[in-house]
Write an enzyme that holds these catalytic residues in place. Structure first.
Site, mmCIF file in Angstrom:
data_model
loop_
_atom_site.group_PDB
_atom_site.id
_atom_site.type_symbol
_atom_site.label_atom_id
_atom_site.label_comp_id
_atom_site.label_asym_id
_atom_site.label_seq_id
_atom_site.Cartn_x
_atom_site.Cartn_y
_atom_site.Cartn_z
ATOM 1 N N CYS A 32 2.223 -8.240 3.126
ATOM 2 C CA CYS A 32 3.115 -7.803 2.048
ATOM 3 C C CYS A 32 4.258 -8.790 1.823
ATOM 4 O O CYS A 32 5.026 -8.634 0.874
ATOM 5 C CB CYS A 32 3.661 -6.416 2.340
ATOM 6 N N CYS B 57 6.926 7.174 0.886
ATOM 7 C CA CYS B 57 5.997 6.037 0.887
ATOM 8 C C CYS B 57 5.969 5.345 -0.472
ATOM 9 O O CYS B 57 5.946 6.002 -1.509
ATOM 10 C CB CYS B 57 4.576 6.509 1.193
ATOM 11 N N SER B 58 5.906 4.003 -0.451
ATOM 12 C CA SER B 58 5.738 3.252 -1.698
ATOM 13 C C SER B 58 4.312 3.463 -2.209
ATOM 14 O O SER B 58 3.414 3.770 -1.443
ATOM 15 C CB SER B 58 6.022 1.764 -1.466
ATOM 16 N N LYS C 119 9.597 1.635 -3.738
ATOM 17 C CA LYS C 119 9.284 3.050 -3.923
ATOM 18 C C LYS C 119 9.131 3.425 -5.395
ATOM 19 O O LYS C 119 8.211 4.145 -5.757
ATOM 20 C CB LYS C 119 10.388 3.894 -3.263
ATOM 21 N N ILE D 71 0.627 2.745 -4.598
ATOM 22 C CA ILE D 71 -0.383 1.724 -4.892
ATOM 23 C C ILE D 71 -0.103 1.235 -6.313
ATOM 24 O O ILE D 71 0.063 2.047 -7.228
ATOM 25 C CB ILE D 71 -1.795 2.358 -4.835
ATOM 26 N N HIS E 88 4.714 -1.291 -5.619
ATOM 27 C CA HIS E 88 4.509 -2.257 -4.528
ATOM 28 C C HIS E 88 3.124 -2.893 -4.631
ATOM 29 O O HIS E 88 2.226 -2.573 -3.860
ATOM 30 C CB HIS E 88 4.709 -1.535 -3.183
#
Lengths: 386, 130
Positions: free
Chosen positions: A83, A206-207, A330, A209, A334
């Protein structure tokens, strides 16, 4: 070593972009950056991308993308650090300009994540962890960050509400970012009551997709004025990168990301500034706990105080140290390989005073922290108005 | 998973083979060729990872990867084994509300995954309350 400036930036609205291909997304961002800079050529390019092979069945991105941008035969290569691929592509371009090898370098990032289903995306992302000794036994990325969160909450008394304040703040910023995947505000209860992913982290910790690309044009600082068009010239004042063990269990401390500590120290030293001199920052909030830990490891807050600072509004726009004015991973999204360059896009936008309703007043120096895996790699850039 | 890829890791998954640096005492699982820069590789001696240890941190995974989706929710823990060496493993045979940091655990040999209905069965270590 020559000083380096960022003279152009390009992006599009990130999201689930079913109708767009990897090459299509990337070329749009690259053209936007080239047009923004006003350059008539580039000497070289780097593309950060984590795993196009697993996400879309395509490797050899350097040639593919140089071809579709119509700039062959320039040298072009993909840079990979999970990442942190985008940030590492920025680093590679910085080194090439600073060394004197090239004058105009395109640095970029892209990830096309929605061509695979949820299981496929989880598998692709998990390759950033230790395959044989973490993933084999059933751990996921939310699981790794959840184990950091558990350690941190137990040791420093971080509450569930304080943790949830991070995504609430990020979404509030994302409302004002036209490029963000999610442009809606959320409530504290929404974060706390959303589906449990890996205890204590819920879906809204959670970030997402995301499909997306971002690009920037670098040149020697001496040449930057001729491309400025009256806008502030943005200098890359500091850069630092570092690694740590890929497996979380091999680290001495689960509540500190040592690669970030070292990368930040290197960047601060190069820029000859300290954390107190940073007006705002984009940090790698792949999970809410990451933003808290990173905000401490960058030196903005004392260890154990980052969550309290977030809950008290100190990291909001208008607070003492605005963090993730773009909405962060977020809310902005991402697309893993693009994230590091997306952060540079936000820094330059803020430093030019073009951030609209999310503008940090008087922003003269910003920091971007981009990280791979559970912190196995980190890269930090400090940009300032010259 | 490829059969050779699975077979190669058997010394660790079946027998917990590790190594230890004679200079600093650090235990490596899986074994390493280098302790730290400048360290003489001759300083590394084979050893076995202790099968008892304690939980350092843990999580309950509610949304698992495809191979583990049917098992969710399940607990995973990072454990420090007695005498050194750390693992990330499933923590089983324990109600979630009884799991705590510092609790003693021991390694048991268990089935970990399987490659569909016709592929190889894959074994390894899980931990249970010790």
């Amino acid at each position: 070593m020559r000083d380096v400036a960022v003279i152009g930036i390009g992006i599009q609205r990130w999201g689930e972009l079913w109708e767009r291909s990897l090459r299509d997304l990337w070329v749009e961002a690259a053209l936007n950056a080239i047009n923004d800079a006003g350059v008539d050529h580039v000497d070289s390019m780097y593309v950060g991308c984590m795993t196009p092979g697993l996400f879309v069945g395509q490797e050899h991105l350097g040639s593919l993308l140089a071809d579709y941008l119509g700039i062959t035969p320039v040298p072009a290569t993909r840079v990979e650090s999970a990442c942190a691929s985008g940030g590492m592509a920025m680093r590679a371009g910085f080194i090439e300009v600073a060394s004197g090898l090239s004058d105009i370098v395109l640095v970029s990032g892209v990830e096309k994540m929605t061509d695979v289903d949820g299981g496929g995306a989880t598998y692709a992302l998990a390759t950033a962890a230790d395959g044989d000794y973490e993933v084999y036994n059933g751990v996921t990325f939310p699981g790794l960050y959840a184990m950091m969160a558990r350690d941190y909450m137990r040791r420093f008394g971080l509450t569930r509400e304080e943790l949830a304040a991070v995504p609430v703040k990020s979404h509030a910023n994302g409302v004002h970012n036209p490029h963000a995947q999610f442009q809606g505000a959320i409530k504290l209860e929404t974060v706390i009551n959303s589906v449990m992913v890996a205890d204590p982290l819920t879906l809204m910790d959670c970030s997402p997709i995301t499909d997306g690309a971002a690009a920037a044009i670098l040149c020697p600082l001496d040449l930057a004025a001729k491309f400025s068009k009256g806008r502030p010239v943005v200098k890359v004042a500091g850069m630092g990168a570092a690694t740590d063990s890929i497996a979380l269990h091999s680290r001495g401390d689960f509540s500190t990301l040592n690669s970030t500590v070292i990368a930040a120290k290197r960047a601060y030293d190069m820029a000859k500034v300290g954390p107190e001199d940073i007006d705002f920052a984009e940090v790698h909030d792949c999970f809410s706990i990451a933003e808290i830990i990173v905000s401490e490891d960058l030196g903005f807050f004392e260890k154990g105080k980052g969550g309290k600072a977030a809950a008290a509004g100190e990291t909001a726009i208008g607070g003492k140290k605005p963090i993730n004015t773009s909405g962060g991973l977020k809310s902005k999204g991402h697309p893993v390989g693009a994230t590091g360059i997306g952060q540079i896009h936000e820094l330059v936008t803020q430093l030019r005073g073009e951030a609209g309703k999310r503008q940090v007043e008087g922003a003269k120096r910003g920091l971007a922290q981009n990280m791979g895996g559970s912190g196995g790699s980190s890269v930090v850039h400090i940009l300032e108005v010259k | 998973m490829s059969v050779p890829g699975y077979w190669r890791e058997q010394p660790q998954r079946y027998r917990y083979e590790a190594n230890r640096c004679k200079s600093c005492g650090k235990v490596f699982f899986p074994p390493r060729r280098v302790c730290e820069p400048g360290c003489d590789p001759a300083n590394l001696e084979p050893c076995k990872l202790s099968q008892t240890g304690k939980v350092l941190t843990y999580t309950i995974i509610h949304i698992g990867p495809t191979q583990f989706a049917d098992e969710a929710p399940y607990a995973m823990a990072i454990c420090e084994m007695d005498g050194g060496g750390r693992i990330t493993a499933q923590l089983v045979d324990c109600p979630f509300d009884k799991i705590e940091v510092g609790m003693p655990v021991r390694i048991e040999f268990r089935k970990i995954q399987q490659d569909g209905h016709a592929g190889i069965l894959m074994y390894g270590y899980k931990v249970v309350p010790g």
